[in-house]
Design a protein around this motif. Structure first.
Motif: not given
Length: 155
Positions: A50-55, A59, A61, A151
């Motif tokens: 994933t592009s982030s571990k938090v979203v 929003e 990702i 995530v």
């Protein structure tokens, strides 16, 4: 609720012998394609990142499925974001928002080593999700339950 509608829509679009529009609805819960073959037991030669571990809730990702070598292409894919066993959020595909992504039949020349999808976290959601994928290399060689790292979705 959206999950049920997607599965019903898939069922209506499917032929009786082939699945040119993606996995049959019977695959939505267990994510096992109906290929008359058993899933591979050896580790998958694919990773889900994933592009982030938090979203933040509402929003987006990016979620990427990648083969570990050039020969590890993706012929077929089914993916869900899950909080426990429940599919959550939506994937944005061709102006549609779906909680389960699957593939259409295509020529082998269109197989890719890497596929990136955009996922939108549900509104008013505060939990952890993992992206779970079924990845098909050939009709008889596929892996079920390939997961991303967790995530965190925050309000």
């Amino acid at each position: 609720m959206m999950f049920k509608y997607i599965c019903i829509a898939l069922a209506l679009a499917l032929g009786s012998e082939a699945y040119p529009w993606g996995a049959p609805t019977s695959a939505c819960k267990d994510m096992i394609p109906r290929h008359n073959a058993e899933p591979q037991e050896m580790p998958a030669p694919y990773v889900v990142t994933t592009s982030s571990k938090v979203v933040k809730a509402g929003e987006q990702i990016q979620v990427t499925v990648s083969g570990m070598s050039p020969s590890d292409t993706v012929k077929g894919l089914m993916m869900q974001a899950r909080a426990g066993e429940k599919p959550v959020g939506t994937f944005n595909i061709e102006d549609s928002n779906l909680d389960t992504v699957t593939h259409k039949r295509h020529d082998a020349k269109e197989d890719k080593q890497s596929i990136t999808l955009t996922w939108t976290a549900p509104e008013d959601f505060d939990d952890v999700v993992k992206f779970r994928a079924t990845i098909v290399l050939t009709v008889s060689k596929f892996w079920v339950g390939v997961e991303s790292a967790a995530v965190k979705v925050t309000p």
